[in-house]
Enzyme design. Structure first.
Site, PDB file in Angstrom:
ATOM      1  N   TYR A  66      54.285  47.261  51.868  1.00 50.04           N
ATOM      2  CA  TYR A  66      55.703  47.132  52.233  1.00 50.04           C
ATOM      3  C   TYR A  66      55.920  45.857  53.061  1.00 50.04           C
ATOM      4  CZ  TYR A  66      60.418  49.051  52.636  1.00 50.04           C
ATOM      5  OH  TYR A  66      61.763  49.260  52.534  1.00 50.04           O
TER       6      TYR A  66
ATOM      7  N   LYS B  62      63.101  46.039  57.731  1.00 49.40           N
ATOM      8  CA  LYS B  62      63.688  47.367  57.999  1.00 49.40           C
ATOM      9  C   LYS B  62      63.660  47.692  59.496  1.00 49.40           C
ATOM     10  CE  LYS B  62      64.872  48.640  53.799  1.00 49.40           C
ATOM     11  NZ  LYS B  62      66.262  48.394  53.373  1.00 49.40           N
TER      12      LYS B  62
HETATM   13  O1  0WD Z   1      62.266  53.978  47.496  1.00 44.30           O
HETATM   14  C1  0WD Z   1      63.362  53.429  47.542  1.00 44.30           C
HETATM   15  N1  0WD Z   1      63.948  53.041  46.434  1.00 44.30           N
HETATM   16  C2  0WD Z   1      64.009  53.231  48.867  1.00 44.30           C
HETATM   17  C3  0WD Z   1      65.002  52.301  49.007  1.00 44.30           C
HETATM   18  C4  0WD Z   1      63.528  54.030  49.998  1.00 44.30           C
HETATM   19  C5  0WD Z   1      64.244  53.783  51.230  1.00 44.30           C
HETATM   20  C6  0WD Z   1      65.206  52.833  51.328  1.00 44.30           C
HETATM   21  N2  0WD Z   1      65.570  52.087  50.226  1.00 44.30           N
HETATM   22  C7  0WD Z   1      66.613  51.089  50.406  1.00 44.30           C
HETATM   23  C8  0WD Z   1      66.352  49.713  49.862  1.00 44.30           C
HETATM   24  O2  0WD Z   1      65.482  48.966  50.689  1.00 44.30           O
HETATM   25  C9  0WD Z   1      67.756  49.149  49.845  1.00 44.30           C
HETATM   26  O3  0WD Z   1      68.138  48.761  51.147  1.00 44.30           O
HETATM   27  O4  0WD Z   1      67.774  51.499  49.742  1.00 44.30           O
HETATM   28  C10 0WD Z   1      68.584  50.370  49.452  1.00 44.30           C
HETATM   29  C11 0WD Z   1      68.992  50.446  47.991  1.00 44.30           C
HETATM   30  O5  0WD Z   1      67.878  50.262  47.190  1.00 44.30           O
HETATM   31  P1  0WD Z   1      67.609  51.000  45.791  1.00 44.30           P
HETATM   32  O6  0WD Z   1      68.726  51.880  45.460  1.00 44.30           O
HETATM   33  O7  0WD Z   1      66.227  51.510  45.852  1.00 44.30           O
HETATM   34  O8  0WD Z   1      67.515  49.759  44.782  1.00 44.30           O
HETATM   35  P2  0WD Z   1      68.480  49.086  43.700  1.00 44.30           P
HETATM   36  O9  0WD Z   1      69.053  50.088  42.783  1.00 44.30           O
HETATM   37  O10 0WD Z   1      67.669  47.976  43.081  1.00 44.30           O
HETATM   38  O11 0WD Z   1      69.650  48.466  44.576  1.00 44.30           O
HETATM   39  C12 0WD Z   1      69.447  47.430  45.495  1.00 44.30           C
HETATM   40  C13 0WD Z   1      70.395  46.323  45.155  1.00 44.30           C
HETATM   41  C14 0WD Z   1      69.975  45.222  44.237  1.00 44.30           C
HETATM   42  O12 0WD Z   1      69.433  45.527  43.107  1.00 44.30           O
HETATM   43  P3  0WD Z   1      68.324  44.484  42.472  1.00 44.30           P
HETATM   44  O13 0WD Z   1      67.455  45.415  41.759  1.00 44.30           O
HETATM   45  O14 0WD Z   1      69.111  43.572  41.638  1.00 44.30           O
HETATM   46  O15 0WD Z   1      67.590  43.795  43.595  1.00 44.30           O
HETATM   47  O16 0WD Z   1      70.697  45.492  46.225  1.00 44.30           O
HETATM   48  C15 0WD Z   1      71.508  44.490  45.679  1.00 44.30           C
HETATM   49  C16 0WD Z   1      71.259  44.410  44.214  1.00 44.30           C
HETATM   50  O17 0WD Z   1      72.308  44.947  43.501  1.00 44.30           O
HETATM   51  N3  0WD Z   1      71.252  43.178  46.207  1.00 44.30           N
HETATM   52  C17 0WD Z   1      72.252  42.393  46.626  1.00 44.30           C
HETATM   53  N4  0WD Z   1      73.582  42.613  46.692  1.00 44.30           N
HETATM   54  C18 0WD Z   1      74.341  41.619  47.150  1.00 44.30           C
HETATM   55  N5  0WD Z   1      73.845  40.444  47.549  1.00 44.30           N
HETATM   56  C19 0WD Z   1      71.648  41.199  47.025  1.00 44.30           C
HETATM   57  C20 0WD Z   1      72.521  40.184  47.493  1.00 44.30           C
HETATM   58  N6  0WD Z   1      72.072  38.986  47.892  1.00 44.30           N
HETATM   59  N7  0WD Z   1      70.311  41.287  46.823  1.00 44.30           N
HETATM   60  C21 0WD Z   1      70.081  42.492  46.335  1.00 44.30           C
END
Ligand code: 0WD
Length: 274
Positions: free
Chosen positions: A155, A162
């Site tokens: 991580y 985080k």
């Molecule tokens: O296990 C997990 N999936 C966990 C996620 C466990 C605990 C926390 N999280 C957190 C992540 O760190 C994040 O903060 O939850 C949040 C959402 O993540 P997610 O739902 O797991 O992931 P995803 O569906 O990929 O959504 C995150 C999105 C990005 O998707 P991509 O895959 O394209 O990186 O964050 C957005 C983007 O849509 N994103 C941005 N939006 C606006 N401006 C940017 C940006 N510069 N960069 C990424």
């Protein structure tokens, strides 16, 4: 209907596997009206049908949080189309691949700066820019992970981001409490999403958490969504600055519990294999 009459914006839906999608679904089910943002044109194609599914086809806006002008433009659009809002969901994180595996001490300053900008500073900037629209009974929610509190293999850079995000949540909560704005974070257990795919050995993390959490399962986006709905609604009107674990209890474990079957045979090995 716990969110009837409440309007808000959700940043960070990438597809229907996103945690933000689970939160949107739970809020819509309780009567909320939601605006969605997308990072770029390729994600726009994924987010538009999702917004339509939630009755929000007219409330979809671009917002790359690394571009201050796009955050300002989002504020203008929301003000015009929605007026006052009651909640913001920040479900965004990014770290260059080099920061998500290998030796931690090798991380470049450039990767560090990008991760902190997109994953941490963006929360402050989004809240500051949208603050004029927030009602004096509003709620901001961000997403974090246990890797910001304790060491988690691979991580790496995101763990440091985080940790900063969790403290940002607390400082914002104090600062904005006087304006009737609550700020909380959900620390979700691992979930297979696009963002998670970038983390080294993620499948092992899922197996390990399932084997060693008190509830012996992994959390779903619907479960995170329901907890998110609670933190965004008036159900949590006295809760702010909280890092709320929604991880099937994994964070309470100081050491994996040994499990035995009725014959006294150990059923979960050290590596999570059943
Ligand atoms: O296990 C997990 N999936 C966990 C996620 C466990 C605990 C926390 N999280 C957190 C992540 O760190 C994040 O903060 O939850 C949040 C959402 O993540 P997610 O739902 O797991 O992931 P995803 O569906 O990929 O959504 C995150 C999105 C990005 O998707 P991509 O895959 O394209 O990186 O964050 C957005 C983007 O849509 N994103 C941005 N939006 C606006 N401006 C940017 C940006 N510069 N960069 C990424």
């Amino acid at each position: 209907m716990f969110m009837k009459g409440k309007k808000g914006v959700i940043l960070g839906v990438a597809n229907d596997k996103s945690i933000a999608y689970g939160i949107a679904k739970a809020c819509i089910a309780q009567g909320a009206q939601i605006a969605f943002t997308y990072l770029n044109d390729s994600l726009k194609k994924r987010v538009e049908p999702i917004a339509a599914e939630f009755g929000s086809a007219d409330f979809v806006y671009p917002c790359d949080v690394s571009n201050p002008d796009e955050i300002k433009a989002l504020k203008e659009s929301l003000e015009k189309d929605m007026g006052q809002i009651d909640f913001i969901v920040h479900s965004i994180a990014f770290a260059p691949k080099e920061g998500l595996s290998g030796r931690f001490y090798d991380i470049s300053k450039q990767a560090f700066d990008i991760a902190m900008d997109v994953s941490v500073y963006s929360l402050i900037e989004v809240v500051r820019e949208l603050k004029p629209l927030l009602s004096n009974n509003s709620s901001v929610l961000t997403l974090t992970y246990y890797g910001g509190a304790k060491y988690i293999p691979n991580y790496n850079l995101m763990g440091v981001a985080k940790a900063a995000l969790e403290m940002t949540t607390k400082y914002l909560a104090e600062d904005l409490g006087r304006d009737g704005i609550r700020v909380n974070a959900i620390s979700a257990g691992p979930i297979k999403t696009l963002a998670a795919a970038g983390i080294g050995e993620f499948r092992f993390m899922l197996k390990w958490n399932e084997a060693h959490s008190p509830l012996k399962k992994n959390v779903s986006i619907d479960e995170v969504g329901n907890s998110g709905m609670y933190l965004l609604s008036d159900l949590s009107s006295a809760v702010t600055g909280e890092i709320h674990y929604v991880d099937c209890g994994y964070n309470i474990m100081g050491m994996p519990a040994t499990s035995f079957d009725e014959n006294g045979k150990q059923t979960i090995a050290w590596n999570g294999e059943k």
